[in-house]
Design a protein around this motif. Structure first.
Motif, PDB file in Angstrom:
ATOM      1  N   SER A 112      -4.048  -0.476  -3.721  1.00 16.30           N
ATOM      2  CA  SER A 112      -4.449   0.851  -3.253  1.00 16.30           C
ATOM      3  C   SER A 112      -5.810   1.254  -3.787  1.00 16.30           C
ATOM      4  O   SER A 112      -6.584   1.926  -3.101  1.00 16.30           O
ATOM      5  CB  SER A 112      -3.383   1.880  -3.651  1.00 16.30           C
ATOM      6  OG  SER A 112      -2.132   1.572  -3.052  1.00 16.30           O
ATOM      7  N   ARG A 117     -19.357   9.453  -1.075  1.00 20.03           N
ATOM      8  CA  ARG A 117     -19.031  10.791  -1.569  1.00 20.03           C
ATOM      9  C   ARG A 117     -19.863  11.086  -2.800  1.00 20.03           C
ATOM     10  O   ARG A 117     -19.721  10.443  -3.831  1.00 20.03           O
ATOM     11  CB  ARG A 117     -17.552  10.892  -1.914  1.00 20.03           C
ATOM     12  CG  ARG A 117     -16.593  10.827  -0.737  1.00 20.03           C
ATOM     13  CD  ARG A 117     -16.571  12.109   0.079  1.00 20.03           C
ATOM     14  NE  ARG A 117     -16.244  13.267  -0.713  1.00 20.03           N
ATOM     15  CZ  ARG A 117     -15.000  13.634  -1.014  1.00 20.03           C
ATOM     16  NH1 ARG A 117     -13.973  12.917  -0.592  1.00 20.03           N
ATOM     17  NH2 ARG A 117     -14.777  14.726  -1.717  1.00 20.03           N
ATOM     18  N   LEU A 159      -8.301  -0.431  -1.570  1.00 15.44           N
ATOM     19  CA  LEU A 159      -8.436   0.213  -0.256  1.00 15.44           C
ATOM     20  C   LEU A 159      -7.831   1.612  -0.317  1.00 15.44           C
ATOM     21  O   LEU A 159      -6.672   1.822   0.070  1.00 15.44           O
ATOM     22  CB  LEU A 159      -7.733  -0.625   0.824  1.00 15.44           C
ATOM     23  CG  LEU A 159      -8.393  -1.945   1.215  1.00 15.44           C
ATOM     24  CD1 LEU A 159      -7.491  -2.721   2.168  1.00 15.44           C
ATOM     25  CD2 LEU A 159      -9.753  -1.694   1.867  1.00 15.44           C
ATOM     26  N   HIS A 185       0.807  -1.207   0.000  1.00  8.98           N
ATOM     27  CA  HIS A 185       0.000   0.000   0.000  1.00  8.98           C
ATOM     28  C   HIS A 185       0.854   1.278   0.000  1.00  8.98           C
ATOM     29  O   HIS A 185       1.857   1.323  -0.731  1.00  8.98           O
ATOM     30  CB  HIS A 185      -1.000  -0.054   1.169  1.00  8.98           C
ATOM     31  CG  HIS A 185      -1.962  -1.202   1.059  1.00  8.98           C
ATOM     32  ND1 HIS A 185      -1.659  -2.476   1.515  1.00  8.98           N
ATOM     33  CD2 HIS A 185      -3.207  -1.283   0.515  1.00  8.98           C
ATOM     34  CE1 HIS A 185      -2.663  -3.300   1.264  1.00  8.98           C
ATOM     35  NE2 HIS A 185      -3.615  -2.608   0.650  1.00  8.98           N
ATOM     36  N   HIS A 186       0.482   2.264   0.775  1.00  2.00           N
ATOM     37  CA  HIS A 186       1.180   3.554   0.740  1.00  2.00           C
ATOM     38  C   HIS A 186       2.659   3.408   1.067  1.00  2.00           C
ATOM     39  O   HIS A 186       3.510   4.107   0.498  1.00  2.00           O
ATOM     40  CB  HIS A 186       0.523   4.535   1.723  1.00  2.00           C
ATOM     41  CG  HIS A 186       1.005   5.946   1.568  1.00  2.00           C
ATOM     42  ND1 HIS A 186       2.124   6.428   2.205  1.00  2.00           N
ATOM     43  CD2 HIS A 186       0.516   6.983   0.838  1.00  2.00           C
ATOM     44  CE1 HIS A 186       2.305   7.693   1.895  1.00  2.00           C
ATOM     45  NE2 HIS A 186       1.345   8.054   1.047  1.00  2.00           N
ATOM     46  N   GLY A 238      -6.080   8.254   0.396  1.00  6.38           N
ATOM     47  CA  GLY A 238      -7.268   8.815  -0.242  1.00  6.38           C
ATOM     48  C   GLY A 238      -7.067   9.131  -1.718  1.00  6.38           C
ATOM     49  O   GLY A 238      -6.009   8.900  -2.305  1.00  6.38           O
ATOM     50  N   SER A 283      -8.239   4.149   1.413  1.00  7.62           N
ATOM     51  CA  SER A 283      -7.866   4.729   2.702  1.00  7.62           C
ATOM     52  C   SER A 283      -6.442   4.352   3.100  1.00  7.62           C
ATOM     53  O   SER A 283      -5.815   5.045   3.912  1.00  7.62           O
ATOM     54  CB  SER A 283      -8.833   4.283   3.797  1.00  7.62           C
ATOM     55  OG  SER A 283      -8.771   2.879   3.981  1.00  7.62           O
ATOM     56  N   LYS A 284      -5.909   3.266   2.537  1.00 10.00           N
ATOM     57  CA  LYS A 284      -4.557   2.806   2.891  1.00 10.00           C
ATOM     58  C   LYS A 284      -3.479   3.415   1.998  1.00 10.00           C
ATOM     59  O   LYS A 284      -2.313   3.043   2.077  1.00 10.00           O
ATOM     60  CB  LYS A 284      -4.477   1.281   2.842  1.00 10.00           C
ATOM     61  CG  LYS A 284      -5.540   0.580   3.677  1.00 10.00           C
ATOM     62  CD  LYS A 284      -5.605   1.104   5.116  1.00 10.00           C
ATOM     63  CE  LYS A 284      -6.706   0.428   5.906  1.00 10.00           C
ATOM     64  NZ  LYS A 284      -6.902   1.036   7.245  1.00 10.00           N
ATOM     65  N   GLU A 326     -15.458   7.031  -4.308  1.00  9.30           N
ATOM     66  CA  GLU A 326     -15.215   6.886  -2.874  1.00  9.30           C
ATOM     67  C   GLU A 326     -16.564   6.727  -2.196  1.00  9.30           C
ATOM     68  O   GLU A 326     -17.432   7.594  -2.332  1.00  9.30           O
ATOM     69  CB  GLU A 326     -14.462   8.097  -2.309  1.00  9.30           C
ATOM     70  CG  GLU A 326     -14.093   7.939  -0.848  1.00  9.30           C
ATOM     71  CD  GLU A 326     -13.245   9.082  -0.335  1.00  9.30           C
ATOM     72  OE1 GLU A 326     -12.686   8.943   0.754  1.00  9.30           O
ATOM     73  OE2 GLU A 326     -13.156  10.106  -1.009  1.00  9.30           O
TER      74      GLU A 326
END
Length: 255
Positions: A145, A225, A148, A78-79, A154, A150-151, A222
């Motif tokens: 990513s 949203r 998810l 992820h990030h 955004g 959020s991981k 998202e």
């Protein structure tokens, strides 16, 4: 100190590694206890240690090496993977660690090592030029990513990351998306790469496949949203993330 000198060659070690040198678990336990008191080593978590550089006082292992040593199946994702590749705008105090073997999220030296369930192992590789780091390749990191958001910090952070990617393999991307087997991932990957990726051409067939695999359901870029509807990808896009060509929206693209 001969045992310590041998272990100092490793970025991380366990009781088993010391025992492999001494041949006696009790002796190894005593050695580790002594080294901890003398601050020759530091305990990262249960049965995971790293030596201290006696010249600088710094821990030898970095956060990527620690993440990869949590268990024999753990890897950076992820990030944090994008961070390792030098593609992020923000550096977090959370390290995302995927593994098929569950472990308790823990904190060490101000950094949280966050457990993530591993959906599959394809796309994980051992870094060649840096010792002891298992990590997802760029394509796998991107698909993870998307799954998810959020991981990865955004939508905005992933947009910025996508713009920095110079090359992607269409074959790898499609393979990882097939592993997830989620239509929404095909939708979102198609949208992000069509609008924000400036690297080597993925080819029209790639985007056609993404559309074909997306299905007919309308989904949110998202969840929760509101925004405008993009018919091409059947996605609701928050208005602040609607792509603009020369600052002008394409005619009738968004409703």
């Amino acid at each position: 100190m001969k045992e310590y000198d041998q272990l100092a060659k490793y970025k991380t070690f366990s009781l088993g590694d010391v025992t492999a040198i001494t041949g006696n678990e009790s002796t190894s336990t005593s050695l580790i206890t002594r080294w901890l008191k003398k601050k020759y080593v530091v305990r990262i978590r249960k049965d995971l240690y790293s030596c201290i550089d006696l010249t600088t006082g710094d821990i030898i292992a970095n956060k990527y090496q620690i993440a990869s040593a949590i268990n024999d199946a753990s890897y950076v994702s992820h990030h944090t993977a994008f961070e390792f590749f030098g593609m992020v705008n923000q550096v977090y105090n959370t390290v995302y660690v995927s593994s098929k073997k569950r472990f308790n999220t823990f904190e060490f030296m101000g950094t949280t090592y966050k457990y993530m369930s591993s959906p599959f192992y394809e796309g994980v590789f051992l870094v060649k030029n840096v010792e002891g780091i298992r990590i997802t390749d760029v394509e796998r990191t991107f698909v993870d990513s998307i799954n998810l958001l959020s991981k990865v910090g955004g939508i905005e952070e992933l947009i910025n990351i996508t713009k920095t990617i110079e090359s992607l393999s269409a074959e790898k991307l499609l393979g990882y998306m097939e592993q997830y087997n989620k239509k929404v991932i095909f939708q979102k990957v198609g949208f992000f790469l069509e609008n924000y990726y400036n690297g080597e051409n993925l080819g029209a067939a790639f985007f056609e496949t993404c559309q074909l695999k997306s299905g007919n359901s309308v989904r949110y870029l998202e969840q929760g949203r509101e925004g405008k509807f993009l018919a091409r990808w059947n996605l609701i896009i928050p208005e602040e993330f609607i792509p603009r060509k020369n600052d002008v929206e394409g005619p009738n693209e968004y409703i």
